[in-house]
Design an enzyme around this catalytic site. Structure first.
Site, mmCIF file in Angstrom:
data_model
loop_
_atom_site.group_PDB
_atom_site.id
_atom_site.type_symbol
_atom_site.label_atom_id
_atom_site.label_comp_id
_atom_site.label_asym_id
_atom_site.label_seq_id
_atom_site.Cartn_x
_atom_site.Cartn_y
_atom_site.Cartn_z
ATOM 1 N N ALA A 109 0.816 -1.216 0.000
ATOM 2 C CA ALA A 109 0.000 0.000 0.000
ATOM 3 C C ALA A 109 0.848 1.264 0.000
ATOM 4 O O ALA A 109 0.495 2.257 -0.642
ATOM 5 C CB ALA A 109 -0.939 -0.009 1.211
ATOM 6 N N LEU A 111 3.527 1.991 -1.460
ATOM 7 C CA LEU A 111 4.049 2.356 -2.774
ATOM 8 C C LEU A 111 3.021 3.129 -3.591
ATOM 9 O O LEU A 111 3.392 3.918 -4.469
ATOM 10 C CB LEU A 111 4.479 1.098 -3.529
ATOM 11 C CG LEU A 111 5.646 0.326 -2.916
ATOM 12 C CD1 LEU A 111 5.904 -0.950 -3.695
ATOM 13 C CD2 LEU A 111 6.895 1.191 -2.868
ATOM 14 N N SER A 184 -2.117 -4.436 -0.800
ATOM 15 C CA SER A 184 -2.469 -4.527 0.617
ATOM 16 C C SER A 184 -3.457 -3.429 0.989
ATOM 17 O O SER A 184 -3.663 -2.461 0.244
ATOM 18 C CB SER A 184 -1.213 -4.452 1.488
ATOM 19 O OG SER A 184 -0.447 -3.311 1.190
ATOM 20 N N GLU A 189 -6.949 3.200 -1.533
ATOM 21 C CA GLU A 189 -7.324 4.475 -0.921
ATOM 22 C C GLU A 189 -6.270 5.544 -1.196
ATOM 23 O O GLU A 189 -6.600 6.703 -1.456
ATOM 24 C CB GLU A 189 -7.527 4.299 0.583
ATOM 25 C CG GLU A 189 -8.782 3.530 0.962
ATOM 26 C CD GLU A 189 -8.532 2.034 1.064
ATOM 27 O OE1 GLU A 189 -7.660 1.521 0.329
ATOM 28 O OE2 GLU A 189 -9.199 1.372 1.882
ATOM 29 N N ASP A 398 -7.775 -3.423 6.473
ATOM 30 C CA ASP A 398 -6.710 -2.549 6.961
ATOM 31 C C ASP A 398 -6.751 -1.174 6.307
ATOM 32 O O ASP A 398 -6.034 -0.268 6.735
ATOM 33 C CB ASP A 398 -5.335 -3.184 6.697
ATOM 34 C CG ASP A 398 -5.042 -4.320 7.656
ATOM 35 O OD1 ASP A 398 -5.757 -4.414 8.667
ATOM 36 O OD2 ASP A 398 -4.112 -5.101 7.401
ATOM 37 N N ASP A 522 8.011 -14.326 5.605
ATOM 38 C CA ASP A 522 7.716 -14.482 4.187
ATOM 39 C C ASP A 522 8.123 -13.234 3.414
ATOM 40 O O ASP A 522 8.488 -13.322 2.242
ATOM 41 C CB ASP A 522 6.223 -14.765 4.001
ATOM 42 C CG ASP A 522 5.851 -14.942 2.543
ATOM 43 O OD1 ASP A 522 6.101 -16.027 2.001
ATOM 44 O OD2 ASP A 522 5.321 -13.985 1.943
ATOM 45 N N GLU A 529 13.492 -20.097 -1.514
ATOM 46 C CA GLU A 529 12.531 -20.670 -0.571
ATOM 47 C C GLU A 529 11.197 -20.915 -1.253
ATOM 48 O O GLU A 529 10.540 -21.933 -1.013
ATOM 49 C CB GLU A 529 12.353 -19.743 0.627
ATOM 50 C CG GLU A 529 11.423 -20.303 1.689
ATOM 51 C CD GLU A 529 11.358 -19.449 2.939
ATOM 52 O OE1 GLU A 529 10.288 -19.394 3.564
ATOM 53 O OE2 GLU A 529 12.385 -18.834 3.287
ATOM 54 N N TRP A 533 8.851 -24.512 -1.959
ATOM 55 C CA TRP A 533 7.418 -24.661 -1.712
ATOM 56 C C TRP A 533 6.650 -25.010 -2.987
ATOM 57 O O TRP A 533 5.478 -25.362 -2.928
ATOM 58 C CB TRP A 533 6.849 -23.366 -1.137
ATOM 59 C CG TRP A 533 7.108 -23.176 0.319
ATOM 60 C CD1 TRP A 533 8.242 -22.673 0.891
ATOM 61 C CD2 TRP A 533 6.221 -23.478 1.392
ATOM 62 N NE1 TRP A 533 8.116 -22.638 2.253
ATOM 63 C CE2 TRP A 533 6.875 -23.129 2.597
ATOM 64 C CE3 TRP A 533 4.938 -24.004 1.470
ATOM 65 C CZ2 TRP A 533 6.295 -23.288 3.846
ATOM 66 C CZ3 TRP A 533 4.351 -24.162 2.716
ATOM 67 C CH2 TRP A 533 5.031 -23.810 3.881
ATOM 68 N N LYS A 535 6.218 -22.647 -5.347
ATOM 69 C CA LYS A 535 5.639 -21.390 -5.824
ATOM 70 C C LYS A 535 6.390 -20.847 -7.033
ATOM 71 O O LYS A 535 5.876 -20.014 -7.769
ATOM 72 C CB LYS A 535 5.640 -20.362 -4.695
ATOM 73 C CG LYS A 535 4.824 -20.797 -3.480
ATOM 74 C CD LYS A 535 4.970 -19.851 -2.309
ATOM 75 C CE LYS A 535 4.181 -20.352 -1.106
ATOM 76 N NZ LYS A 535 4.354 -19.471 0.082
#
Length: 601
Positions: A109, A111, A184, A189, A398, A522, A529, A533, A535
């Site tokens: 957010a 940024l 995020s 906003e 949030d 994370d 990493e 997983w 990803k």
């Protein structure tokens, strides 16, 4: 023994020498120091994070090119086995159709409150895959969830308001670079607020007041006069209304909610919230009017997802901005002329009040539409709705929108006499003068804040986060090739990576972050990493550039994405009747006639 020692020591190093000879030598530019593009072009061989940036640039260039689809694996006897390509009737391997990767972007957010917002808007607004402009068919049932969502919301807009959502805008000639954005809470906003008011550069809180960059004027970094005067007051004195301390993150400041400079944004958000709640009430009433289904459905049909909230915001934005501009300007003009009495009660968040005021706002909103359109075109959410790019926000609550959804608590009454406080003056004349001065100060503070909008009474908004998780996971699973451009860390990084986990990982991964892996979070984890997983694909290309995003993202944009758009536009000008391509080998069509699943010819 001597023979054993000799064989262990006297080992041929010819193969190692050949491997070393193939390594890239470290070197920097030796000339052209006055050309920034030449300097940045040599980053790949300079070492450290310059080399990582050079690798990110090469990966980004591959992200926007057509290439074979991802390899397909399946588990057999507990191991991943590569599925061979399809074979034709003649026994020969069928040629795989090349596609453009679907690019998932994650943005924190903060940024969106910096110049990176313009970079994100460019990536949403522009692209290299041509859009089919032929007559379109309605969205098919096997389309992706975001296609069906935008088609449904556009039909709903036409039924409610009697016209298309973007009558002043032409359909972009190319699809967006991005297929989905994860932001995020508070990011959208910031995007909307910057269309309403200016953000300013100041010094960091840990720096001295005069310690600023030479590109920032001293006037911009000096605190407002109201803050200086308030700082000079003794502790415990009450600050004048409208002089609330600006909100700050880093060296960026913006007007706090309810303060001077935030009137347009406050009015816009209250209008938006009231529209959302009114829409939900209509959907709920329609759902309750239907007969009870035989099969139980655990999905609330009248709830709204965060991606749906921001899609509606993009569709409504021009209308809401025009309405908010009319309400704010009319209220300001009445305050200036001194003819306003009880402006807080006469103008509500969406322009509704007395019938005369309501008709006036409707009439004046059309005159503000040009300005509203200009402001809307600066936002990411507007172009995301136009390009049908979903804005996912897993940490939706949030954001600032929550403060407009929740009821505002009434301020506690101040006692007339407090222990240790000022004693009431028995002199009536002094009392009248005191009341007169308070009235004058109240009038001046009202004119300073310009607009005091009465908060509307809104219902609770039913938000469904699970449907968004399903939608982004399904979008990744149906994509034939994917890339991840993650700016920052935290929830946006995890959400994008977790969606690509559902398809055995992304093919291309670029992470721009200054987070470190040592705390096990994370946010600071390396791509290796994510590889463990699943990803990131085993054969995928990935890199993490350690640094602040506002430094590297504009460079990546200037070196990779902007030249690609220029090349596409040059091709369009040279071949105006060139056959347009559409996304996907089996493209479900949406209401604008283009497919959104996977880009290919």
């Amino acid at each position: 023994m001597a023979n054993i020692a000799e064989s262990a020591v006297l080992v041929s190093s010819a193969s190692s020498a050949q491997a070393v000879a193939k390594l890239t030598q470290v070197r920097g530019p030796t000339s052209g120091f006055d050309k920034a593009q030449h300097i940045i072009g040599s980053y790949s061989t300079m070492g450290f994070q310059a080399t990582n940036y050079g690798l990110a640039r090469s990966i980004a260039q591959r992200m926007i090119r057509k290439q074979p689809p991802s390899k397909v694996y399946q588990i057999k006897d507990g191991k991943y086995v590569l599925v061979p390509p399809d074979v034709g009737e003649d026994g020969k391997t069928l040629q795989q159709e090349h596609v453009y990767p679907n690019l998932f972007m994650g943005v924190t957010a903060n940024l969106m409150g910096t110049g990176c917002r313009e970079a994100v808007r460019f990536l949403v607004q522009e692209g290299v895959v041509h859009r089919s402009l032929e007559a379109s068919a309605p969205a098919s049932a096997d389309g992706t969830d975001d296609q069906l969502m935008f088609a449904r919301l556009k039909r709903e807009y036409v039924e409610t308001y009697g016209g298309p959502p973007h009558p002043d805008e032409e359909i972009p000639r190319a699809h967006s670079f991005l297929c989905a954005i994860v932001v995020s809470g508070g990011g959208v906003e910031h995007d909307l607020r910057r269309a309403c008011t200016a953000y300013t550069l100041h010094h960091y809180a840990s720096e001295a007041q005069g310690h600023v960059s030479s590109t920032v004027s001293s006037e911009a970094t000096a605190p407002p006069k109201g803050l200086q005067q308030r700082a000079e007051k003794p502790l415990g004195t009450r600050a004048a209304a409208g002089t609330a301390k600006p909100a700050r993150f880093g060296n960026v400041e913006y007007p706090r909610q309810g303060s001077t400079g935030s009137e347009l944004f406050d009015c816009l958000m209250r209008t938006f919230v009231q529209r959302l709640c009114a829409r939900q009430a209509r959907l709920r009433a329609a759902a309750m009017a239907k007969p009870i289904p035989d099969k139980y459905d655990d999905v609330c049909s009248w709830s709204v997802t965060p991606s749906e909230v921001w899609a509606l915001c993009g569709l409504w934005l021009v209308d809401m901005l025009a309405e908010a501009l009319g309400a704010v300007r009319s209220c300001t003009s009445r305050l200036t002329s001194g003819s306003a009495v009880g402006t807080a009660e006469s103008v509500t968040a969406n322009g509704k009040g007395p019938e005369a005021d309501r008709d006036a706002h409707i009439a004046t909103s059309a005159s503000y539409r040009a300005e509203a359109l200009a402001r809307a075109r600066t936002t990411v959410v507007y172009w995301a709705a136009l390009q049908q790019v979903s804005l996912f926000s897993p940490s939706f609550v949030d954001g600032d929108i929550t403060s407009y959804l929740l009821p505002t608590p009434a301020p506690a009454a101040r006692p007339a006499h407090r222990k240790g406080g000022p004693v009431a003056d028995e002199n009536a004349g002094n009392s009248k003068e005191l009341k007169r001065s308070r009235k004058a100060s109240s009038s001046s503070s009202t004119s300073a804040t310009a607009v005091k909008v009465k908060p509307p009474v809104v219902e609770r908004l039913q938000v469904d986060l699970v449907r968004d998780v399903y939608s982004i996971n399904k979008l990744a699973m149906l994509s034939k090739k994917t890339g991840m451009l993650i700016c920052g860390g935290g929830v946006v990084k995890h959400h994008v990576c977790n969606a690509n986990l559902m398809r055995n990982g992304a093919d291309f991964t670029i992470i721009l972050s200054n987070g470190q892996e040592f705390d096990g979070s994370d946010a600071g984890a390396k791509p290796e990493e994510a590889l463990s997983w699943g990803k990131v694909r085993m054969e995928g290309a990935f890199v993490k550039v350690y640094g602040e995003v506002s430094t590297y993202l504009p460079l990546l944009l200037a070196e990779v994405f902007v030249p690609a758009v220029r090349q596409r536009r040059a091709t369009d000008d040279a071949q105006p009747r060139r056959k347009r391509s559409s996304r996907g080998a089996r493209p479900p069509q949406d209401v604008s006639g283009h497919s959104h699943l996977c880009r290919g010819e």
